[in-house]
Design an enzyme around this catalytic site. Structure first.
Site, PDB file in Angstrom:
ATOM      1  N   PHE A 287      61.193  30.285  -9.878  1.00 48.30           N
ATOM      2  CA  PHE A 287      60.344  29.329 -10.331  1.00 48.30           C
ATOM      3  C   PHE A 287      61.316  28.786 -11.880  1.00 48.30           C
ATOM      4  O   PHE A 287      61.242  27.647 -11.961  1.00 48.30           O
ATOM      5  CB  PHE A 287      59.038  29.646 -10.644  1.00 48.30           C
ATOM      6  CG  PHE A 287      58.216  29.188 -11.688  1.00 48.30           C
ATOM      7  CD1 PHE A 287      57.943  27.664 -11.603  1.00 48.30           C
ATOM      8  CD2 PHE A 287      57.480  29.660 -12.834  1.00 48.30           C
ATOM      9  CE1 PHE A 287      57.078  26.909 -12.483  1.00 48.30           C
ATOM     10  CE2 PHE A 287      56.570  29.209 -13.502  1.00 48.30           C
ATOM     11  CZ  PHE A 287      56.554  27.890 -13.588  1.00 48.30           C
TER      12      PHE A 287
ATOM     13  N   SER B 150      55.444  40.381 -12.302  1.00 50.24           N
ATOM     14  CA  SER B 150      54.230  40.710 -11.917  1.00 50.24           C
ATOM     15  C   SER B 150      53.756  42.105 -12.365  1.00 50.24           C
ATOM     16  O   SER B 150      54.495  43.082 -12.047  1.00 50.24           O
ATOM     17  CB  SER B 150      53.912  40.946 -10.518  1.00 50.24           C
ATOM     18  OG  SER B 150      52.558  41.377 -10.051  1.00 50.24           O
TER      19      SER B 150
ATOM     20  N   SER C 149      55.275  37.909 -22.838  1.00 51.90           N
ATOM     21  CA  SER C 149      54.135  38.437 -23.774  1.00 51.90           C
ATOM     22  C   SER C 149      53.463  39.629 -23.708  1.00 51.90           C
ATOM     23  O   SER C 149      52.853  40.203 -24.562  1.00 51.90           O
ATOM     24  CB  SER C 149      53.144  37.244 -23.732  1.00 51.90           C
ATOM     25  OG  SER C 149      52.272  37.257 -22.610  1.00 51.90           O
TER      26      SER C 149
ATOM     27  N   TYR D 116      55.971  46.757 -15.909  1.00 53.42           N
ATOM     28  CA  TYR D 116      56.557  45.746 -16.112  1.00 53.42           C
ATOM     29  C   TYR D 116      56.869  45.256 -17.420  1.00 53.42           C
ATOM     30  O   TYR D 116      58.050  44.806 -17.904  1.00 53.42           O
ATOM     31  CB  TYR D 116      55.690  44.480 -15.316  1.00 53.42           C
ATOM     32  CG  TYR D 116      56.377  43.123 -15.727  1.00 53.42           C
ATOM     33  CD1 TYR D 116      57.453  42.631 -15.049  1.00 53.42           C
ATOM     34  CD2 TYR D 116      55.809  42.265 -16.649  1.00 53.42           C
ATOM     35  CE1 TYR D 116      57.888  41.248 -15.227  1.00 53.42           C
ATOM     36  CE2 TYR D 116      56.032  40.926 -16.950  1.00 53.42           C
ATOM     37  CZ  TYR D 116      57.307  40.642 -16.282  1.00 53.42           C
ATOM     38  OH  TYR D 116      57.698  39.021 -16.604  1.00 53.42           O
TER      39      TYR D 116
END
Length: 310
Positions: A12, A82, A122, A145
């Site tokens: 993306f 994710s 973040s 992650y």
């Protein structure tokens, strides 16, 4: 013309970034192994004379050595994304995101690349009382992650001290926009909710819906990448957000309004590893990079929805 390598170019963010670089006059080479990237994201790029592509894994040292030859800037977007996916499968996330980043950076410094910009997150901040989140805060990654992204950015920033290469790490705050995959158990919340509401189905909110996010449209993230690469700043991490926050309940209401729907969400148990609140202090990026997130949350949604209607 400058030459750029975009890892994860079928993803993306990577595909949108490649588009913008081509429009800026760059020659762009992309790599992707299609583990999470999608071939359809490459379709708008394929007709460009200044775009080339190799199917390759970022953990393959020989492939990365070839990919970085003659490159001025590396935009390292490839990752297994994710938080929930990483909780279910920490090994794959850690291998791809950590070993892959080390391989890309090593190839870049051996090829005398001018600058490397890596995608962080973040999520490295974890759950804290302090809002907004500022880069000087102590990182508290709460998922595999988040830990992999912490390692990603530390590798990049360390490289600016160890090697003759400029680096920057961009801590993305919930980037959204066209080409984001709406399908699967690990899909991001905005494309998933848009698709469900368009189909007349109820979106599922994990928790009470009062958790908040600094949702940031893709064009703002692309701008931050280009500014970071072309600047003289090195060895720094930057928040990439809009400097505000929206609850997930508010997101559902806004999407209902924009789509002309009136569909209530379904609530389920909170997911492990999810951060309660996310809100960026973007003053460092504004001051050092000239970052200016010009597209706000609702405008971004208005520009995103037509993609999913198609």
């Amino acid at each position: 013309m400058p030459t750029a390598l975009v890892t994860g170019v079928a993803g993306f963010i990577g595909s949108n970034l490649a588009d913008a670089l081509l429009n800026r006059g760059y020659d762009v080479h992309g790599v992707d192994n299609f583990a999470t990237g999608r071939e359809q994201n490459l379709e708008p790029l394929q007709d460009a004379d200044r775009f080339s592509f190799d199917e390759a894994d970022i953990r393959n040292a020989d492939a990365m050595a070839t990919a970085t030859e003659g490159v001025d800037y590396v935009f390292h977007q490839a990752a297994v994304p994710s938080v929930p996916r990483s909780v279910d499968d920490p090994v794959t996330t850690t291998d791809a995101n950590c070993t892959g980043t080390a391989t890309v950076i090593d190839a870049a410094r051996n090829a005398d690349v001018d600058s490397v910009v890596v995608a962080s997150s973040s999520s490295v901040y974890g759950t804290t009382e302090q809002l907004p989140k500022v880069e000087s805060m102590t990182e508290r990654p709460e998922s595999p992650y988040a830990l992999s992204k912490y390692y990603t950015e530390k590798l990049a920033l360390q490289a600016s001290d160890l090697y003759d290469i400029d680096t920057a790490a961009l801590r993305y705050f919930n980037i959204f926009g066209p080409r984001q995959d709406p399908n699967g158990d690990y899909a991001a919340v905005i494309p998933k909710f848009i698709s469900l509401l368009l189909d007349g189905e109820q979106p599922v909110i994990y928790g009470d819906g009062e958790q908040s996010r600094d949702f940031t449209f893709i064009d703002n993230a692309v701008q931050a990448n280009i500014l970071a690469a072309e600047s003289d700043v090195s060895g720094e991490a930057f928040n990439v957000g809009c400097g505000g926050r929206v609850t997930v309940n508010e997101l559902v209401q806004t999407l209902n309004d924009l789509l002309g729907r009136d569909i209530d969400p379904v609530y389920d148990d909170p997911r492990p590893g999810d951060v309660r609140h996310s809100h960026a202090d973007i003053s460092k990026a504004e001051d050092l990079l000239g970052y200016d997130p010009s597209i706000d949350f609702e405008t971004g949604l208005e520009q995103t929805i037509p993609y999913y209607r198609q």
